[in-house]
Enzyme design. Structure first.
Site, PDB file in Angstrom:
ATOM      1  N   ASN A  34       0.858  -1.198   0.000  1.00  9.30           N
ATOM      2  CA  ASN A  34       0.000   0.000   0.000  1.00  9.30           C
ATOM      3  C   ASN A  34       0.889   1.242   0.000  1.00  9.30           C
ATOM      4  O   ASN A  34       2.030   1.210   0.471  1.00  9.30           O
ATOM      5  CB  ASN A  34      -0.942  -0.007   1.200  1.00  9.30           C
ATOM      6  CG  ASN A  34      -0.223  -0.092   2.536  1.00  9.30           C
ATOM      7  OD1 ASN A  34       0.711  -0.866   2.704  1.00  9.30           O
ATOM      8  ND2 ASN A  34      -0.664   0.713   3.501  1.00  9.30           N
ATOM      9  N   HIS A  35       0.354   2.340  -0.516  1.00 11.67           N
ATOM     10  CA  HIS A  35       1.181   3.538  -0.728  1.00 11.67           C
ATOM     11  C   HIS A  35       0.655   4.681   0.129  1.00 11.67           C
ATOM     12  O   HIS A  35      -0.388   5.275  -0.156  1.00 11.67           O
ATOM     13  CB  HIS A  35       1.129   3.919  -2.214  1.00 11.67           C
ATOM     14  CG  HIS A  35       2.367   4.616  -2.700  1.00 11.67           C
ATOM     15  ND1 HIS A  35       3.393   5.012  -1.868  1.00 11.67           N
ATOM     16  CD2 HIS A  35       2.744   5.007  -3.957  1.00 11.67           C
ATOM     17  CE1 HIS A  35       4.337   5.599  -2.576  1.00 11.67           C
ATOM     18  NE2 HIS A  35       3.980   5.601  -3.843  1.00 11.67           N
TER      19      HIS A  35
END
Length: 710
Positions: A34-35
């Site tokens: 995830n960013h």
């Protein structure tokens, strides 16, 4: 040497915790994560056990501040718009190099997942290597994120990195290129959602609110009721501690205490206060009548009930109170008067250091008792743990992007599991603001309140939503971005009026009190009309064939959101853990469902809502849909009665005075529906009996159906 010292510095500043699955430690594959912030690449480069190659877009690589770090990082620069870009990545992976790809393609702007692209899964699939999922948390709190306007940030928050077991990517046979891309994007999303849940550690209800206070800020407004005095996290916690302190003088740790209160800040503070001090709030249904109330009090062995004189007076509920003179009724107005200096000092100390002055709670212990609606029998007590409620909230947050900017309008009662979990607990954990409204039946008032409070999220049953739409101005719901329907099947009339009048797509969901409640839900990113959506992550299911129903199966489920068990009137105080055919921690929903190849679920009806007529299974919901199509202005509910010649017969109740059976038969013929679905026993009822949740009272209707036809 530079990297070594940088790793030490970053670990010290951000108190970085790294958890690596043993099977992933030395695995070669495509790493997905995830960013959350501009720090993410640096964190992965410093703390991953592999030394992977990073994929960097050409435009990003040209920025000066990225060039400073890229000289120290093994990377591949690609033009993401070029058709050969993916082939370059596949070649790199085939060389034996692990590769990091952020499948969302951008830093989150909501704090939740963004749209997922298929690229990472496609590279892994073509190269014959697994996806290795990572879940980052904490980096969104840094100034380097894009959600600094949503949460309370700090320079050096704690950051956690969890690498989970590798996932093999397999695609179904026979997919064309477009379908394969869609499948791989969805599979990436599923893997990342499971990764988030695997990284989740549940807290007690009160601890979850404390965490939210620290995350979003003690001064963040979180609640308001009809008294029009908004409350902050700090204020709500202080009120909760006050209620918990005062009630602890009348109750003991582990005792189930009845809550007989409307949607209000006081009601929520009472719930949290009881929970914080080790008591178990039992959410009593004030619309259940004397029999329903008696069943609840007996099943859960409740002796003490907290209520309000003003609520009793306004709700005309004194006869219900008088029916149980042996119970210890405590009134909030009287309780406040007992607050003394010693209590105030304790509340102040507990506000600053709650874990020192409050009992330590086991997240798997009883947290709340809810009661089934009694629509098909005597209400049962449903016991949920802190973990089951917290897990369902996290499951919902994994598929929906609720943020601290959202403003929830809660009209469903707190004693209903939909109202409790999605309307009270979810907004508090997500940093949202909630307006607690005491009744869902004020159809003219509620749209005005939604407009006035600029609500963005509204929950309701199909019946309630249809009535709000009927009386609302087209602009009343201009601020709303989520309308979620549950507790009963969403009618086509309700769906179309919301779309045509307001331009809003109603998202239908599906749940059960026993599952805290959400089992499946439609979302903006995964939606299918005439379905209840995809099953939420973390759920396991079994589909059991049903004789006489070709496309339907009985649904059995299990998951972290499953109840601890039932409390029954017939066996007071004894917790019956859920089992199905000898399998522990499985629940038989009693619903007949169909599931398509993409996983979207359609509810065909309850197993108890099928009539067996002359050996053929007939869905009562199909019968109701025929009448709804022919007479959309009416309310139609089907029930079953015994029939000597055919075994069972269907009775349809309607508030439409004159109904032509020929019109119903004509629609059934057009649809190809069996003529058995067109009942001959049609009865007029000016007022269809409903429960407090808005569901039809099937117990009463079945009783009426058994009576002789005039």
């Amino acid at each position: 040497m530079f990297i070594k010292y940088l790793r030490i510095l970053i670990k010290f500043l951000y108190k970085v915790e790294v958890h690596i699955n043993e099977s992933a430690k030395d695995t070669h594959g495509v790493i997905i994560c995830n960013h959350l912030s501009f720090l993410d690449g640096l964190l992965l480069g410093l703390f991953l056990p592999q030394r992977p190659v990073f994929v960097v877009d050409k435009l990003t690589a040209q920025r000066w501040y990225f060039r400073l770090f890229l000289r120290y990082i093994d990377h591949v620069t690609i033009d993401s718009r070029h058709p050969m870009a993916v082939k370059i990545l596949i070649k790199e992976v085939l060389k034996g190099r692990s590769m990091v790809i952020f499948p969302e393609g951008r830093i989150t702007i909501t704090g939740s997942f963004m749209k997922f692209y298929e690229g990472a899964a496609f590279v892994a699939y073509k190269a014959g290597v697994p996806l290795i999922p990572i879940y980052l948390s904490g980096a969104e709190k840094t100034p380097f994120s894009r959600v600094t306007h949503l949460i309370d940030t700090s320079l050096f928050p704690k950051i956690t990195l969890k690498m989970l077991a590798p996932q093999i990517v397999i695609t179904p046979e026979g997919l064309n290129a477009k379908a394969r891309r869609a499948y791989l994007a969805q599979e990436t999303r599923n893997i990342m959602m499971r990764t988030r849940l695997d990284a989740f550690e549940p807290e007690s209800l009160f601890d979850a609110v404390l965490t939210a206070k620290n995350y979003y800020g003690r001064g963040k407004l979180c609640s308001e009721d009809i008294n029009q005095i908004p409350e902050t996290y700090a204020g709500l916690i202080k009120k909760s501690l006050a209620v918990g302190c005062l009630l602890s003088k009348h109750t003991k740790i582990g005792e189930r205490v009845g809550l007989f209160l409307p949607n209000s800040i006081g009601g929520v503070a009472s719930l949290l206060g009881l929970s914080a001090t080790g008591r178990i709030p039992a959410m009593l249904n004030y619309s259940a009548g004397r029999e329903g109330m008696d069943a609840a009090l007996v099943a859960a062995e409740i002796q003490t009930i907290l209520t309000s004189r003003e609520f009793i007076l306004r709700g005309k509920l004194q006869p219900l109170v008088d029916a149980f003179p042996d119970k210890n009724w405590i009134y909030a107005e009287d309780l406040r008067k007992t607050l003394n200096l010693k209590d105030k000092i304790w509340i102040l100390k507990a506000s600053f250091n709650p874990h020192k002055y409050l009992p330590k709670l086991d997240v798997n212990a009883e947290a709340v008792v809810l009661f089934t609606s009694g629509s098909e029998g005597k209400p049962k007590g449903v016991v949920h743990s802190h973990a089951s409620l917290a897990s369902n909230i996290e499951q919902i947050r994994t598929v929906a992007d609720f943020t601290s900017l959202d403003r929830f309008m809660l009209t469903l009662p707190m004693f209903h599991v939909f109202g409790l979990t999605a309307g009270v607990l979810l907004p508090l954990v997500s940093g949202g603001y909630t307006f607690y409204y005491p009744s869902p039946l004020h159809y003219r008032v509620i749209p005005e309140v939604v407009y006035d409070k600029r609500a963005t999220v509204l929950y309701g049953t199909s019946t309630f939503l249809a009535n709000y739409a009927k009386y609302a101005n087209p602009y009343d719901f201009a601020s709303v971005r989520y309308v979620v329907a549950g507790a009963e099947k969403l009618s086509e009339i309700t769906r179309s009026i919301w779309m045509n009048k307001f331009g809003i797509r109603v998202l239908e969901g599906y749940g059960a009190t026993e599952c805290a409640p959400v089992i499946a839900i439609n979302t903006p990113m995964a939606y299918k009309e005439n379905s209840v959506g995809l099953m939420i992550p973390g759920m396991k299911y079994k589909l059991i064939p049903i004789e006489g129903i070709e496309d339907g199966h009985r649904l059995l489920i299990s998951g972290p959101n499953l109840m601890k068990g039932y409390l029954r009137y017939e066996n007071p105080g004894i917790l019956e853990c859920p089992t199905v055919d000898g399998l522990a921690n499985w629940y038989d929903t009693g619903d007949i469902v169909s599931m398509d190849s993409a996983g979207f679920i359609s509810i065909l009806g309850r197993s108890k809502r099928f009539a067996k007529i002359a050996g053929e299974m007939v869905s009562l919901e199909t019968v109701e849909s025929l009448f709804n199509e022919a007479y959309p202005e009416g309310f139609h509910v089907a029930a079953i009665r015994k029939d000597e010649s055919k075994g069972e017969a269907i009775v349809i109740y309607s508030n439409v005075l004159k109904i032509e059976r020929k019109a119903i038969a004509s629609i059934a013929k057009e649809r190809g529906v069996t003529e058995l679905s067109v009942p001959r026993d049609i009865r007029y009822l000016a007022q269809i009996p409903l429960l407090g949740s808005g569901k039809p009272n099937f117990v009463e209707l079945t009783r009426l159906a058994a009576l002789e036809v005039d």
